[in-house]
Design a protein around this motif. Structure first.
Motif, PDB file in Angstrom:
ATOM      1  N   THR A  59     -47.071  71.451  24.843  1.00 15.88           N
ATOM      2  CA  THR A  59     -47.390  72.022  23.540  1.00 15.88           C
ATOM      3  C   THR A  59     -48.453  71.187  22.839  1.00 15.88           C
ATOM      4  OG1 THR A  59     -45.115  72.807  23.354  1.00 15.88           O
ATOM      5  CG2 THR A  59     -46.424  72.784  21.335  1.00 15.88           C
ATOM      6  N   ILE A  60     -49.366  71.862  22.135  1.00 15.33           N
ATOM      7  CA  ILE A  60     -50.347  71.190  21.286  1.00 15.33           C
ATOM      8  C   ILE A  60     -49.890  71.365  19.842  1.00 15.33           C
ATOM      9  CG2 ILE A  60     -52.766  71.051  20.587  1.00 15.33           C
ATOM     10  CD1 ILE A  60     -53.508  72.341  23.246  1.00 15.33           C
ATOM     11  N   VAL A  61     -49.558  70.266  19.194  1.00 11.63           N
ATOM     12  CA  VAL A  61     -49.043  70.281  17.832  1.00 11.63           C
ATOM     13  C   VAL A  61     -50.168  69.880  16.877  1.00 11.63           C
ATOM     14  CG1 VAL A  61     -47.322  69.349  16.243  1.00 11.63           C
ATOM     15  CG2 VAL A  61     -46.749  69.681  18.656  1.00 11.63           C
ATOM     16  N   ILE A  62     -50.382  70.682  15.824  1.00 15.04           N
ATOM     17  CA  ILE A  62     -51.401  70.405  14.816  1.00 15.04           C
ATOM     18  C   ILE A  62     -50.704  69.896  13.556  1.00 15.04           C
ATOM     19  CG2 ILE A  62     -53.376  71.310  13.550  1.00 15.04           C
ATOM     20  CD1 ILE A  62     -53.705  71.390  16.579  1.00 15.04           C
ATOM     21  N   TRP A  63     -51.086  68.691  13.145  1.00 11.59           N
ATOM     22  CA  TRP A  63     -50.550  68.088  11.930  1.00 11.59           C
ATOM     23  C   TRP A  63     -51.562  68.248  10.799  1.00 11.59           C
ATOM     24  CZ3 TRP A  63     -45.804  65.452  11.480  1.00 11.59           C
ATOM     25  CH2 TRP A  63     -45.122  65.231  12.681  1.00 11.59           C
ATOM     26  N   CYS A  64     -51.082  68.634   9.609  1.00  9.41           N
ATOM     27  CA  CYS A  64     -51.891  68.589   8.397  1.00  9.41           C
ATOM     28  C   CYS A  64     -51.753  67.188   7.823  1.00  9.41           C
ATOM     29  CB  CYS A  64     -51.418  69.642   7.386  1.00  9.41           C
ATOM     30  SG  CYS A  64     -52.239  69.525   5.779  1.00  9.41           S
ATOM     31  N   TRP A  65     -52.878  66.474   7.698  1.00 13.22           N
ATOM     32  CA  TRP A  65     -52.762  65.065   7.357  1.00 13.22           C
ATOM     33  C   TRP A  65     -52.425  64.844   5.882  1.00 13.22           C
ATOM     34  CZ3 TRP A  65     -51.407  61.422  10.169  1.00 13.22           C
ATOM     35  CH2 TRP A  65     -51.528  60.100   9.769  1.00 13.22           C
ATOM     36  N   ASP A  66     -52.819  65.735   5.008  1.00  6.18           N
ATOM     37  CA  ASP A  66     -52.516  65.553   3.592  1.00  6.18           C
ATOM     38  C   ASP A  66     -51.020  65.690   3.315  1.00  6.18           C
ATOM     39  OD1 ASP A  66     -55.133  65.078   2.911  1.00  6.18           O
ATOM     40  OD2 ASP A  66     -55.580  67.187   2.535  1.00  6.18           O
ATOM     41  N   THR A  67     -50.357  66.564   4.033  1.00  8.12           N
ATOM     42  CA  THR A  67     -48.929  66.779   3.821  1.00  8.12           C
ATOM     43  C   THR A  67     -48.065  66.091   4.872  1.00  8.12           C
ATOM     44  OG1 THR A  67     -48.982  68.844   5.112  1.00  8.12           O
ATOM     45  CG2 THR A  67     -49.378  69.001   2.739  1.00  8.12           C
ATOM     46  N   ARG A  68     -48.678  65.586   5.936  1.00  6.17           N
ATOM     47  CA  ARG A  68     -47.952  64.968   7.059  1.00  6.17           C
ATOM     48  C   ARG A  68     -46.896  65.928   7.608  1.00  6.17           C
ATOM     49  NH1 ARG A  68     -48.696  59.206   6.343  1.00  6.17           N
ATOM     50  NH2 ARG A  68     -50.813  59.065   5.504  1.00  6.17           N
ATOM     51  N   ALA A  69     -47.288  67.168   7.758  1.00  9.06           N
ATOM     52  CA  ALA A  69     -46.385  68.192   8.280  1.00  9.06           C
ATOM     53  C   ALA A  69     -47.103  68.983   9.368  1.00  9.06           C
ATOM     54  CB  ALA A  69     -45.921  69.130   7.168  1.00  9.06           C
ATOM     55  N   THR A  70     -46.344  69.516  10.307  1.00  5.34           N
ATOM     56  CA  THR A  70     -46.926  70.328  11.380  1.00  5.34           C
ATOM     57  C   THR A  70     -47.226  71.721  10.847  1.00  5.34           C
ATOM     58  OG1 THR A  70     -44.717  70.976  12.143  1.00  5.34           O
ATOM     59  CG2 THR A  70     -45.705  69.037  13.155  1.00  5.34           C
ATOM     60  N   THR A  71     -48.403  72.215  11.172  1.00  6.79           N
ATOM     61  CA  THR A  71     -48.819  73.539  10.709  1.00  6.79           C
ATOM     62  C   THR A  71     -48.919  74.558  11.843  1.00  6.79           C
ATOM     63  OG1 THR A  71     -51.157  72.930  10.922  1.00  6.79           O
ATOM     64  CG2 THR A  71     -50.094  72.551   8.790  1.00  6.79           C
ATOM     65  N   ARG A  72     -49.191  74.112  13.051  1.00  8.45           N
ATOM     66  CA  ARG A  72     -49.319  75.020  14.192  1.00  8.45           C
ATOM     67  C   ARG A  72     -48.764  74.349  15.452  1.00  8.45           C
ATOM     68  NH1 ARG A  72     -50.746  77.541  10.390  1.00  8.45           N
ATOM     69  NH2 ARG A  72     -52.445  79.058  10.191  1.00  8.45           N
ATOM     70  N   GLU A  73     -48.332  75.192  16.369  1.00  6.60           N
ATOM     71  CA  GLU A  73     -47.943  74.750  17.711  1.00  6.60           C
ATOM     72  C   GLU A  73     -48.529  75.741  18.704  1.00  6.60           C
ATOM     73  OE1 GLU A  73     -43.822  74.083  18.283  1.00  6.60           O
ATOM     74  OE2 GLU A  73     -43.633  72.591  16.680  1.00  6.60           O
ATOM     75  N   PHE A  74     -49.370  75.240  19.611  1.00  7.13           N
ATOM     76  CA  PHE A  74     -50.041  76.097  20.593  1.00  7.13           C
ATOM     77  C   PHE A  74     -49.369  75.904  21.947  1.00  7.13           C
ATOM     78  CE2 PHE A  74     -54.188  75.423  18.020  1.00  7.13           C
ATOM     79  CZ  PHE A  74     -53.718  76.307  17.060  1.00  7.13           C
ATOM     80  N   ARG A  75     -48.979  77.034  22.537  1.00  6.71           N
ATOM     81  CA  ARG A  75     -48.404  77.018  23.885  1.00  6.71           C
ATOM     82  C   ARG A  75     -48.649  78.369  24.523  1.00  6.71           C
ATOM     83  NH1 ARG A  75     -43.045  76.483  22.988  1.00  6.71           N
ATOM     84  NH2 ARG A  75     -43.059  74.202  23.013  1.00  6.71           N
ATOM     85  N   ARG A  76     -49.094  78.371  25.749  1.00  6.35           N
ATOM     86  CA  ARG A  76     -49.372  79.630  26.431  1.00  6.35           C
ATOM     87  C   ARG A  76     -48.085  80.362  26.757  1.00  6.35           C
ATOM     88  NH1 ARG A  76     -52.526  78.418  31.638  1.00  6.35           N
ATOM     89  NH2 ARG A  76     -52.393  80.683  31.811  1.00  6.35           N
ATOM     90  N   ASP A  77     -48.100  81.695  26.568  1.00  5.91           N
ATOM     91  CA  ASP A  77     -46.927  82.509  26.886  1.00  5.91           C
ATOM     92  C   ASP A  77     -46.678  82.573  28.381  1.00  5.91           C
ATOM     93  OD1 ASP A  77     -46.634  83.004  24.195  1.00  5.91           O
ATOM     94  OD2 ASP A  77     -47.799  84.879  24.266  1.00  5.91           O
ATOM     95  N   GLU A  78     -47.743  82.347  29.171  1.00  5.55           N
ATOM     96  CA  GLU A  78     -47.590  82.434  30.628  1.00  5.55           C
ATOM     97  C   GLU A  78     -46.850  81.239  31.194  1.00  5.55           C
ATOM     98  OE1 GLU A  78     -50.273  82.877  28.979  1.00  5.55           O
ATOM     99  OE2 GLU A  78     -50.946  84.926  29.361  1.00  5.55           O
ATOM    100  N   ASP A  79     -46.737  80.165  30.389  1.00  4.29           N
ATOM    101  CA  ASP A  79     -46.038  78.980  30.888  1.00  4.29           C
ATOM    102  C   ASP A  79     -44.552  79.285  31.027  1.00  4.29           C
ATOM    103  OD1 ASP A  79     -48.403  77.682  30.846  1.00  4.29           O
ATOM    104  OD2 ASP A  79     -48.055  76.630  28.952  1.00  4.29           O
TER     105      ASP A  79
END
Length: 464
Positions: A54-74
């Motif tokens: 999984t690729i996790v995207i953190w918003c640095w101003d809030t220190r919270a995760t905003t997105r998680e990228f993962r292929r459905d084919e996995d």
């Protein structure tokens, strides 16, 4: 969050000559087991690869995760992410996985736009800086072949291998210069090479690092003027970069070696420059969470800082593009945030304010509470036009020259807010809507019955 806002407030009023060295771990972030990370152009988002793919995207101003990228084919056991990198416009993310697949993601649409299979294990993958939209990637295989350049499309793309000074292909890792004119290559024979990528790929410089047989990492400063080489030797090597060098001149100049007596028996695992290139930070492999800090220009060891021992070593350092903040990725998969110490200085807001170290006994003045004649109020004066030259530095628009150019307006600095529906809340709202509808229907029926009863009573009274 309140503490981070307070620290930002005090640092906004600090003097320009304030010490900007990382000093303490101020936060720890954990989301699955992180294996690699990369900042976007302005440091507003942090992309982290994890051990489950999984690729996790953190918003640095809030220190919270905003997105998680993962292929459905996995399906089944997911491959770990070994390397991630942002395009200059912040709209694409490239990731190399342990199953030999390289993926290119559209960060805004949250969709895979290209999948390159059978690439093999990669020590790193990154976008070439020559194109801000991320149409070209630099792939650094771990085994089998030398680093090469190719397009991001899935098919019909030619692969151009980066030349080297060796007779045979040698594995290594490659990074692009700030403006994309050159590609720096560190190989498995302890050599750092410079390849001209402005036209046909050609080797323009090659440097053998003393007492090193393997270059493990290459780290470019955000201002593009300095390059670090982390090797299997006992020293970290730094170079000055002259990207405007003409043909025949050296691109890498003035090598500086950074060493520490306390780490003489260990190899270095990670190193980084801060955003302004003032210091050099280095971490040892297989050791405690110790950060060694050198002066970049002189190579003098400034100090050795200690972090949480739970990290069990550090595998990657990533400096924030425009702030005095750095990320240390521990071997345990946690993210440790290094920053400067928070110091409260209330006199920065009012020069007449005096900070008391010890309590002082207040002495009352003789006429302090005596009755005084009323003071005539003066009418308010009209606001005067502010002279821009007299504005405080905080109110003046500032531009970070190190990481800003004319194309910065077309950069995706943040992802839009996405509201995820909560099934439990949705079910509760449906129940309440049904209850409200039933109550409204009952009230309407009662009003209708009351109206009919009044009408009937009126008709009966008229007959009598």
């Amino acid at each position: 969050a309140r503490g981070r806002r307070a620290r930002a407030m005090f640092r906004a009023f600090e003097p320009p000559n304030a010490r900007r060295m990382w000093e303490v771990v101020e936060d720890r972030l954990a989301r699955e087991r992180t294996t690699c990370c990369a900042w976007n152009r302005r440091g507003t988002m942090l992309a982290c690869g994890t051990s489950n793919g999984t690729i996790v995207i953190w918003c640095w101003d809030t220190r919270a995760t905003t997105r998680e990228f993962r292929r459905d084919e996995d399906d089944g056991e997911r491959a770990a992410v070994l390397s991630v990198h942002w395009s200059l416009d912040g709209r694409k993310i490239v990731a190399a996985k342990s199953d030999g697949v390289v993926e290119v993601w559209d960060a805004l649409e949250e969709d895979v736009i290209a999948v390159m299979s059978n690439v093999g294990l990669c020590s790193s993958v990154s976008f070439a800086a020559s194109n801000a939209s991320g149409t070209t990637v630099i792939v650094s295989p771990s085994v089998g072949r030398a680093p090469y350049v190719r397009g991001t499309s899935a098919r019909g793309q030619k692969e151009a291998e980066l030349p080297s000074s060796h007779d045979v292909a040698v594995t290594g890792l490659a990074v692009s210069s700030k403006k994309g004119r050159y590609v720096f290559v560190g190989d498995a024979r302890g050599t750092v090479s410079v390849v001209d990528a402005s036209g046909e790929l050609r080797l323009v410089q090659s440097i053998s690092i003393p007492d090193a047989t393997l270059v493990k990492r290459l780290e470019l400063c955000r201002n593009g003027k300095h390059l670090l080489a982390v090797t299997n030797g006992q020293k970290i090597c730094g170079f000055d970069v002259d990207e405007a060098a003409s043909d025949g001149e050296d691109v890498l100049t003035r090598m500086v070696e950074y060493e520490s007596p306390s780490a003489s028996r260990l190899q270095w695992s990670a190193a980084a420059y801060p955003w302004n290139g003032e210091y050099v930070y280095g971490m040892c492999s297989g050791a405690a969470h110790e950060m060694h800090v050198w002066d970049r220009a002189s190579g003098e060891l400034k100090c050795v800082l200690e972090g949480p021992a739970e990290a069990k070593g550090v595998v990657q350092l990533a400096a924030h593009p425009i702030r005095d903040v750095g990320i240390a990725l521990g071997s345990n998969g946690n993210i440790y945030v290094w920053a400067r110490k928070h110091k409260e200085d209330w006199s920065a807001f009012d020069p007449t304010f005096t900070t008391l170290v010890d309590n002082k006994e207040y002495v009352e003045k003789e006429d302090e509470f005596d009755a005084k004649p009323p003071v005539e109020k003066q009418p308010p004066r009209a606001l005067e036009a502010l002279d821009p030259a007299r504005l405080p530095d905080l109110l003046k628009p500032t531009v970070n020259d190190y990481y800003t150019d004319d194309t910065d307006d077309d950069v995706l600095h943040a992802l839009p807010i996405r509201i995820k529906p909560n099934p439990e809340v949705a079910k509760l709202m449906e129940e309440r809507k049904a209850k409200w509808a039933k109550k409204a229907a009952r009230k309407e029926r009662e009003e209708r019955e009351k109206t009919e009863a009044a009408k009937k009573a009126k008709e009966t009274g008229g007959e009598n």
